[in-house]
Design a protein around this motif. Structure first.
Motif, mmCIF file in Angstrom:
data_model
loop_
_atom_site.group_PDB
_atom_site.id
_atom_site.type_symbol
_atom_site.label_atom_id
_atom_site.label_comp_id
_atom_site.label_asym_id
_atom_site.label_seq_id
_atom_site.Cartn_x
_atom_site.Cartn_y
_atom_site.Cartn_z
ATOM 1 N N LYS A 7 0.832 -1.210 0.000
ATOM 2 C CA LYS A 7 0.000 0.000 0.000
ATOM 3 C C LYS A 7 0.864 1.257 0.000
ATOM 4 O O LYS A 7 0.534 2.250 -0.658
ATOM 5 C CB LYS A 7 -0.928 -0.011 1.213
ATOM 6 C CG LYS A 7 -1.986 -1.104 1.173
ATOM 7 C CD LYS A 7 -2.847 -1.086 2.423
ATOM 8 C CE LYS A 7 -3.886 -2.204 2.394
ATOM 9 N NZ LYS A 7 -4.727 -2.211 3.622
ATOM 10 N N THR A 8 1.962 1.217 0.710
ATOM 11 C CA THR A 8 2.869 2.368 0.751
ATOM 12 C C THR A 8 3.444 2.655 -0.635
ATOM 13 O O THR A 8 3.528 3.805 -1.061
ATOM 14 C CB THR A 8 4.016 2.115 1.745
ATOM 15 O OG1 THR A 8 3.471 1.917 3.046
ATOM 16 C CG2 THR A 8 4.981 3.291 1.780
ATOM 17 N N GLN A 9 3.851 1.608 -1.330
ATOM 18 C CA GLN A 9 4.387 1.786 -2.682
ATOM 19 C C GLN A 9 3.339 2.357 -3.626
ATOM 20 O O GLN A 9 3.648 3.195 -4.476
ATOM 21 C CB GLN A 9 4.909 0.445 -3.212
ATOM 22 C CG GLN A 9 6.181 -0.025 -2.549
ATOM 23 C CD GLN A 9 6.572 -1.424 -2.984
ATOM 24 O OE1 GLN A 9 5.712 -2.293 -3.214
ATOM 25 N NE2 GLN A 9 7.871 -1.664 -3.116
ATOM 26 N N LEU A 10 2.095 1.931 -3.483
ATOM 27 C CA LEU A 10 1.027 2.431 -4.340
ATOM 28 C C LEU A 10 0.703 3.881 -4.032
ATOM 29 O O LEU A 10 0.444 4.679 -4.942
ATOM 30 C CB LEU A 10 -0.219 1.554 -4.189
ATOM 31 C CG LEU A 10 -0.074 0.133 -4.732
ATOM 32 C CD1 LEU A 10 -1.300 -0.702 -4.373
ATOM 33 C CD2 LEU A 10 0.142 0.136 -6.244
ATOM 34 N N LEU A 11 0.721 4.247 -2.755
ATOM 35 C CA LEU A 11 0.530 5.656 -2.387
ATOM 36 C C LEU A 11 1.602 6.525 -3.025
ATOM 37 O O LEU A 11 1.320 7.590 -3.566
ATOM 38 C CB LEU A 11 0.568 5.819 -0.869
ATOM 39 C CG LEU A 11 -0.704 5.502 -0.086
ATOM 40 C CD1 LEU A 11 -0.419 5.525 1.407
ATOM 41 C CD2 LEU A 11 -1.809 6.495 -0.419
ATOM 42 N N ASP A 12 2.830 6.053 -2.955
ATOM 43 C CA ASP A 12 3.946 6.820 -3.505
ATOM 44 C C ASP A 12 3.847 6.930 -5.020
ATOM 45 O O ASP A 12 4.090 7.982 -5.604
ATOM 46 C CB ASP A 12 5.272 6.164 -3.105
ATOM 47 C CG ASP A 12 6.464 7.021 -3.475
ATOM 48 O OD1 ASP A 12 6.378 8.250 -3.316
ATOM 49 O OD2 ASP A 12 7.481 6.465 -3.935
ATOM 50 N N ALA A 13 3.467 5.835 -5.691
ATOM 51 C CA ALA A 13 3.435 5.810 -7.155
ATOM 52 C C ALA A 13 2.285 6.616 -7.725
ATOM 53 O O ALA A 13 2.438 7.291 -8.754
ATOM 54 C CB ALA A 13 3.350 4.364 -7.644
ATOM 55 N N VAL A 14 1.125 6.575 -7.078
ATOM 56 C CA VAL A 14 -0.080 7.202 -7.638
ATOM 57 C C VAL A 14 -0.385 8.553 -6.997
ATOM 58 O O VAL A 14 -0.764 9.499 -7.684
ATOM 59 C CB VAL A 14 -1.294 6.260 -7.497
ATOM 60 C CG1 VAL A 14 -2.553 6.914 -8.047
ATOM 61 C CG2 VAL A 14 -1.017 4.945 -8.230
#
Length: 232
Positions: A177-184
């Motif tokens: 979820k952290t990676q997705l927050l950062d990417a999007v």
């Protein structure tokens, strides 16, 4: 249709010679004698290639190159009597694609223009192809922010679309979820990971035939999410 070239050159005799030679070789050309005229023609002519002199009456050519590159991806070839390594490094560093010094060969100039246009066209086609992802009868079109499921249009918000596209673009790769927050969303330190949970649920309701048993947007328990698709 003829390819459009903008010649930014304050020495009008040189500009006209270059213009005539390029016209003979099948290009449509226009001349700007200063930076102000150049910007007008960039916006109205929408050139596919720019030839830029560095010595202009109202702005340094390297600075103009930097400004142009911030706004458009059009290939830029610097054509200048300034042939020092410093000028070349600065020009290429600020976004020019090529650098030629005066005096120059017209044959070489045309050859370089042709080469850059072929490369640019190839890159544009690759971008266009990469923007459309297809999974069976489902299509995710990044260029139009459009999603179709079983050939029917589905309405997603901008962030729903971006999250779906990111996961589908990296098919079978698991993201936290952290990676997705950062990417999007572009942040990690203060983002609420529950945002991802909510958005995944919304996307499933619109994209999946059976949201409670998703075929594409899978939960990897204890890790995060992934988009998977196996050809049937």
């Amino acid at each position: 249709m003829k390819r459009r070239i903008l010649i930014i050159e304050d020495e009008i005799d040189i500009a006209r010679i270059v213009k005539d030679y390029l016209n003979i070789n099948g290009y449509e050309t226009a001349i700007a004698e200063n930076g102000q005229d150049a910007w007008h023609l960039i916006h109205t002519l929408n050139p596919e290639f720019i030839i830029l002199d560095l010595t202009l009456p109202d702005i340094d050519g390297i600075e103009l190159c930097r400004q142009i590159r911030e706004e458009v991806d059009t290939p830029i070839l610097i054509l200048s009597a300034r042939g020092s390594d410093t000028d070349k490094v600065l020009g290429l560093g600020y976004g020019a694609d090529d650098y030629m010094t005066k005096p120059f060969s017209f044959t070489e100039l045309v050859a370089r223009i042709n080469a850059h246009l072929r490369r640019f066209e190839s890159l544009e086609k690759k971008k266009e192809n990469d923007s459309i992802l297809q999974f069976g009868k489902n299509v995710i079109d990044k260029s139009a922010y459009k999603v179709t499921v079983d050939s029917k249009a589905v309405s997603l918000s901008a962030k729903e679309f971006e999250l779906l596209y990111f996961l589908a673009k990296h098919k079978n790769q698991v993201f936290t979820k952290t990676q997705l927050l950062d990417a999007v969303w572009g942040y990690t330190n203060y983002g609420d990971e529950n945002t991802i949970t909510v958005y995944v649920r919304r996307i499933r309701e619109k994209f999946e035939i059976d949201p409670s048993n998703p075929k594409y947007l899978k939960t990897i328990w204890g890790v995060g999410y992934k988009f998977s698709f196996d050809e049937e």
